[in-house]
Design an enzyme around this catalytic site. Structure first.
Site, mmCIF file in Angstrom:
data_model
loop_
_atom_site.group_PDB
_atom_site.id
_atom_site.type_symbol
_atom_site.label_atom_id
_atom_site.label_comp_id
_atom_site.label_asym_id
_atom_site.label_seq_id
_atom_site.Cartn_x
_atom_site.Cartn_y
_atom_site.Cartn_z
ATOM 1 N N ASP A 52 32.948 82.775 9.362
ATOM 2 C CA ASP A 52 31.857 82.853 8.127
ATOM 3 C C ASP A 52 31.343 81.724 7.707
ATOM 4 O O ASP A 52 32.336 81.191 6.738
ATOM 5 C CB ASP A 52 32.484 83.966 7.217
ATOM 6 C CG ASP A 52 31.484 84.336 6.250
ATOM 7 O OD1 ASP A 52 30.340 83.839 6.347
ATOM 8 O OD2 ASP A 52 31.783 85.256 5.376
ATOM 9 N N GLU A 131 36.761 49.907 9.725
ATOM 10 C CA GLU A 131 37.993 49.485 9.196
ATOM 11 C C GLU A 131 38.180 49.919 7.919
ATOM 12 O O GLU A 131 37.789 49.856 7.116
ATOM 13 C CB GLU A 131 38.084 47.758 8.770
ATOM 14 C CG GLU A 131 37.591 46.977 9.769
ATOM 15 C CD GLU A 131 37.507 45.594 9.064
ATOM 16 O OE1 GLU A 131 38.441 45.078 8.658
ATOM 17 O OE2 GLU A 131 36.338 45.248 9.110
ATOM 18 N N GLU A 133 40.210 50.974 4.589
ATOM 19 C CA GLU A 133 41.268 50.606 3.639
ATOM 20 C C GLU A 133 41.862 51.646 2.839
ATOM 21 O O GLU A 133 40.729 52.632 2.534
ATOM 22 C CB GLU A 133 40.725 49.351 2.562
ATOM 23 C CG GLU A 133 40.426 48.287 3.369
ATOM 24 C CD GLU A 133 39.719 47.041 2.609
ATOM 25 O OE1 GLU A 133 40.025 45.928 3.027
ATOM 26 O OE2 GLU A 133 38.984 47.348 1.871
ATOM 27 N N GLU A 187 46.674 44.662 2.167
ATOM 28 C CA GLU A 187 45.397 44.191 1.778
ATOM 29 C C GLU A 187 45.693 43.353 0.512
ATOM 30 O O GLU A 187 46.650 43.018 0.130
ATOM 31 C CB GLU A 187 44.214 45.289 1.599
ATOM 32 C CG GLU A 187 43.518 45.522 2.659
ATOM 33 C CD GLU A 187 42.673 44.323 3.062
ATOM 34 O OE1 GLU A 187 42.530 43.464 2.192
ATOM 35 O OE2 GLU A 187 42.318 44.354 4.210
ATOM 36 N N GLU A 194 45.435 48.246 4.857
ATOM 37 C CA GLU A 194 44.406 48.617 5.982
ATOM 38 C C GLU A 194 45.026 48.717 7.496
ATOM 39 O O GLU A 194 46.035 48.097 7.513
ATOM 40 C CB GLU A 194 43.431 47.341 6.341
ATOM 41 C CG GLU A 194 42.381 47.414 7.263
ATOM 42 C CD GLU A 194 41.478 46.324 7.110
ATOM 43 O OE1 GLU A 194 41.031 46.035 5.971
ATOM 44 O OE2 GLU A 194 41.131 45.540 8.291
ATOM 45 N N HIS A 243 34.295 48.722 6.290
ATOM 46 C CA HIS A 243 33.507 47.947 6.966
ATOM 47 C C HIS A 243 33.141 48.584 8.279
ATOM 48 O O HIS A 243 34.118 48.903 9.028
ATOM 49 C CB HIS A 243 33.832 46.390 7.377
ATOM 50 C CG HIS A 243 34.408 45.828 6.036
ATOM 51 N ND1 HIS A 243 35.116 44.785 5.906
ATOM 52 C CD2 HIS A 243 33.686 46.233 4.402
ATOM 53 C CE1 HIS A 243 35.333 44.373 4.628
ATOM 54 N NE2 HIS A 243 34.608 45.075 3.947
ATOM 55 N N ARG A 315 31.879 36.711 2.846
ATOM 56 C CA ARG A 315 32.305 37.991 2.793
ATOM 57 C C ARG A 315 31.500 38.810 1.338
ATOM 58 O O ARG A 315 31.880 39.917 1.217
ATOM 59 C CB ARG A 315 33.818 37.893 2.503
ATOM 60 C CG ARG A 315 34.430 37.736 3.819
ATOM 61 C CD ARG A 315 35.790 37.747 4.087
ATOM 62 N NE ARG A 315 36.365 37.289 5.454
ATOM 63 C CZ ARG A 315 36.701 38.183 6.165
ATOM 64 N NH1 ARG A 315 36.606 39.250 6.021
ATOM 65 N NH2 ARG A 315 36.946 37.647 7.486
ATOM 66 N N GLU A 336 28.768 43.210 11.588
ATOM 67 C CA GLU A 336 29.556 44.105 10.756
ATOM 68 C C GLU A 336 28.981 44.525 9.337
ATOM 69 O O GLU A 336 28.240 43.702 8.492
ATOM 70 C CB GLU A 336 30.914 43.339 10.086
ATOM 71 C CG GLU A 336 31.727 43.943 9.225
ATOM 72 C CD GLU A 336 32.950 43.040 8.720
ATOM 73 O OE1 GLU A 336 32.585 41.791 8.250
ATOM 74 O OE2 GLU A 336 33.943 43.558 8.572
ATOM 75 N N ARG A 338 29.127 46.118 5.680
ATOM 76 C CA ARG A 338 30.225 46.024 4.596
ATOM 77 C C ARG A 338 30.091 46.935 3.308
ATOM 78 O O ARG A 338 31.048 46.999 2.334
ATOM 79 C CB ARG A 338 30.544 44.675 4.090
ATOM 80 C CG ARG A 338 30.877 43.686 5.261
ATOM 81 C CD ARG A 338 30.949 42.021 5.052
ATOM 82 N NE ARG A 338 32.041 41.769 4.033
ATOM 83 C CZ ARG A 338 33.331 41.546 4.264
ATOM 84 N NH1 ARG A 338 33.514 41.626 5.456
ATOM 85 N NH2 ARG A 338 33.836 41.403 3.101
HETATM 86 P P1 ADP Z 1 37.698 41.782 9.850
HETATM 87 O O1 ADP Z 1 37.864 40.479 10.451
HETATM 88 O O2 ADP Z 1 36.278 42.157 9.174
HETATM 89 O O3 ADP Z 1 38.878 42.069 8.993
HETATM 90 P P2 ADP Z 1 38.999 43.543 11.824
HETATM 91 O O4 ADP Z 1 39.585 42.303 12.956
HETATM 92 O O5 ADP Z 1 39.819 44.012 11.076
HETATM 93 O O6 ADP Z 1 37.478 42.847 11.210
HETATM 94 O O7 ADP Z 1 38.379 44.666 12.647
HETATM 95 C C1 ADP Z 1 37.377 44.337 13.968
HETATM 96 C C2 ADP Z 1 36.908 45.735 14.344
HETATM 97 O O8 ADP Z 1 35.920 45.453 15.125
HETATM 98 C C3 ADP Z 1 37.813 46.391 15.291
HETATM 99 O O9 ADP Z 1 37.973 47.839 14.843
HETATM 100 C C4 ADP Z 1 37.602 46.267 16.549
HETATM 101 O O10 ADP Z 1 37.792 47.273 17.529
HETATM 102 C C5 ADP Z 1 36.151 46.018 16.277
HETATM 103 N N1 ADP Z 1 35.278 45.670 17.335
HETATM 104 C C6 ADP Z 1 35.235 44.667 18.347
HETATM 105 N N2 ADP Z 1 34.613 44.405 19.043
HETATM 106 C C7 ADP Z 1 33.421 45.403 19.029
HETATM 107 C C8 ADP Z 1 32.476 45.613 19.522
HETATM 108 N N3 ADP Z 1 31.912 44.964 20.410
HETATM 109 N N4 ADP Z 1 31.689 46.703 18.798
HETATM 110 C C9 ADP Z 1 31.947 47.175 17.750
HETATM 111 N N5 ADP Z 1 33.131 46.984 17.423
HETATM 112 C C10 ADP Z 1 34.147 46.043 17.857
HETATM 113 MG MG MG Z 2 40.026 43.744 8.641
HETATM 114 MG MG MG Z 3 35.789 43.443 7.747
HETATM 115 MG MG MG Z 4 40.069 44.718 4.809
#
Ligand code: ADP
Ligand code: MG
Ligand code: MG
Ligand code: MG
Ligand code: MG
Length: 444
Positions: A52, A131, A133, A187, A194, A243, A315, A336, A338
């Site tokens: 429902d 990612e 947090e 973090e 994270e 992010h 950043r 990325e 953010r």
């Molecule tokens: P940051 O440097 O912002 O802290 P992280 O290293 O913690 O980033 O996370 C990087 C993320 O990006 C991971 O989840 C990873 O699997 C992802 N990633 C890597 N290559 C690709 C891609 N080609 N497309 C999308 N995401 C990706």
């Molecule tokens: Mg990270």
């Molecule tokens: Mg990041």
């Molecule tokens: Mg972080």
């Protein structure tokens, strides 16, 4: 590899499963659940399970209350914390259908699938790597919540503390749901953590995101703790973001189309996509940062973006293009975003982000010059930077002006989202807070 019905049925017998949780999410991304005994599984897999819809907040009008759930076989997993003792419980994430066999317009998972289909028509798979947090709190003597740990463990600190132990349990539990963890760390803020998992197609990672939040909350609770994805639980220190790393890959070759092999840099496609994200940044903020509290994270000084900008190292930028070190795979070329935080509904969030990027591709938009300086100390007007909405109220007004983002939500969800979030914003506006009393009552 997609699994077959026979494989699932065999697993259910082998794992001695007695109950099945059929899960889906509402508009704000909260998991809803219908439990059936395993005797109903054949029926459920063949014909779906009625429920429902009117009993689910924001889900359906009374007139369209009958819905049915169709399990996605790829999402089968045993729920470890509901499988202690005699009763083993498994779950499926489901798609929601109406009685006349149509995908339900109010199902966020369907909304994402619809936008993914638009990318597929152009030959692309949309990949996301969120990612998340979060903070771990423990209840104090008077029921208040205290950040864990009490020591001053900071970013990447190697601490042998209690939180590390809990995080390991979380990682182990995530793996049983097929979520491949890449890294887990403390973090910047006290009590903040994270855990990163491997990127994949956006439907899979949206499913993983809702599972992730449930797993972390359950493991924390088993340890007498509270895990929270509230964006800014403590004033004066970093809030929690989500992010989202993104790329488009070719359906045919699997190649990362964000990488230009000749320049060894971002492809033109990725630049158009980035420009689309920037162009719709204001309009999609209400979806990516959905709470009144989200806007207390989007302030200067805490690694969160405040202006519409992009950069490579910076950043404080809204979009960051991570530098890919030489020798690392071209598959890692990505952008990325953010501003999202982990309270967002990942299905809707990925849907609007993809729609924004595809719009940039269609209109061949190009991003402005990058911003590599620390943006917390620039004059946005002199620098020509647009400011992100500073409140949920402002974000909702921007959403009302952005037809691309509205379409990515679909009329049904768009209308209910505006209605629910306007109520939330109004309730907050009317509230007189302790801050106001402390500041004004003694003086005026
Ligand atoms: P940051 O440097 O912002 O802290 P992280 O290293 O913690 O980033 O996370 C990087 C993320 O990006 C991971 O989840 C990873 O699997 C992802 N990633 C890597 N290559 C690709 C891609 N080609 N497309 C999308 N995401 C990706
Ligand atoms: Mg990270
Ligand atoms: Mg990041
Ligand atoms: Mg972080
Ligand atoms: Mg990293």
């Amino acid at each position: 590899m997609p699994v077959t019905k026979e494989e699932i049925l065999a697993k259910i017998v082998e794992q001695k499963v007695q109950f099945i949780n059929l899960q889906f999410t509402d508009i704000v991304g909260i998991i809803k659940n219908v439990t059936i005994p395993v005797s109903q599984i054949h029926e459920a897999l063949d014909h779906g399970v009625w429920f429902d819809g009117s009993s689910i907040e924001g889900f359906a009008r009374i007139a369209e209350s009958d819905m049915y759930l169709v399990p996605d076989l790829n999402t089968y997993a045993v729920i470890p914390w509901e499988s202690t003792g005699d009763y083993i419980t498994a779950r499926f994430i489901c798609d929601v259908y109406t009685p006349d066999d149509q995908p339900f317009a109010g199902d966020p998972r369907h909304v994402l699938k619809r936008t993914l289909a638009q990318a597929a028509e152009l030959g692309f798979i949309y990949n996301t790597g969120p990612e998340l947090e979060f903070f771990l709190f423990k209840p104090g003597p008077n029921g208040e919540l205290i950040p864990l740990p009490h020591d001053a463990a900071g970013y990447f600190d190697v601490s042998t503390d209690y939180a590390t132990h809990i995080r390991r349990q979380m990682v182990a539990s995530l793996q049983t749901f097929g979520i491949k963890v890449e890294a887990s760390h403390h973090e910047v803020a006290i009590g903040q953590h994270e855990i990163d998992f491997e990127y994949g197609d956006a439907l899979t990672t949206a499913d993983h995101t809702v599972t992730f939040r449930t797993v972390l909350k359950a493991i924390a609770q088993l340890n007498g703790l509270h895990a929270t994805f509230m964006p800014k639980p403590i004033a004066g220190i970093n809030g929690s973001g989500m992010h989202v790393h993104q790329s488009l890959s070719s359906i045919v070759t699997g190649r990362n189309e964000f990488h230009d092999h000749e320049t060894n840099n971002l492809s033109l496609l990725a630049q158009h996509f980035t420009a689309g994200l920037l162009d719709h940044a204001l309009g999609m903020t209400a979806v990516l940062a959905p709470l009144v509290n989200s806007y207390k994270r989007l302030v200067p000084g805490y690694e969160a973006p405040i202006y519409v900008s992009w950069g490579r190292t910076n950043r404080s930028a809204l979009v960051r293009i991570p530098r890919i070190s030489a020798g690392r795979s071209n598959q890692a070329t990505r952008i990325e975003l953010r501003c999202p935080d982990p309270s967002a509904n990942p299905y809707l969030a990925f849907s609007v982000m993809l729609a924004a990027g595809l719009d940039g591709i269609k209109r061949k938009l190009m991003p402005p010059p990058s911003a590599e300086e620390d943006l917390y100390h620039v004059d946005p007007i002199a620098r020509g930077l647009k400011t992100l909405p500073v409140s949920l109220g402002e974000a909702l007004e921007e959403l009302k002006r952005d037809s691309v983002i509205q379409e990515a939500l679909g009329e049904h969800i768009y209308e209910r989202y505006i209605e629910a979030k306007t109520q939330e914003w109004d309730a907050y506006r009317r509230h007189v807070s302790q801050w106001e009393l402390d500041r004004y009552l003694p003086i005026y």
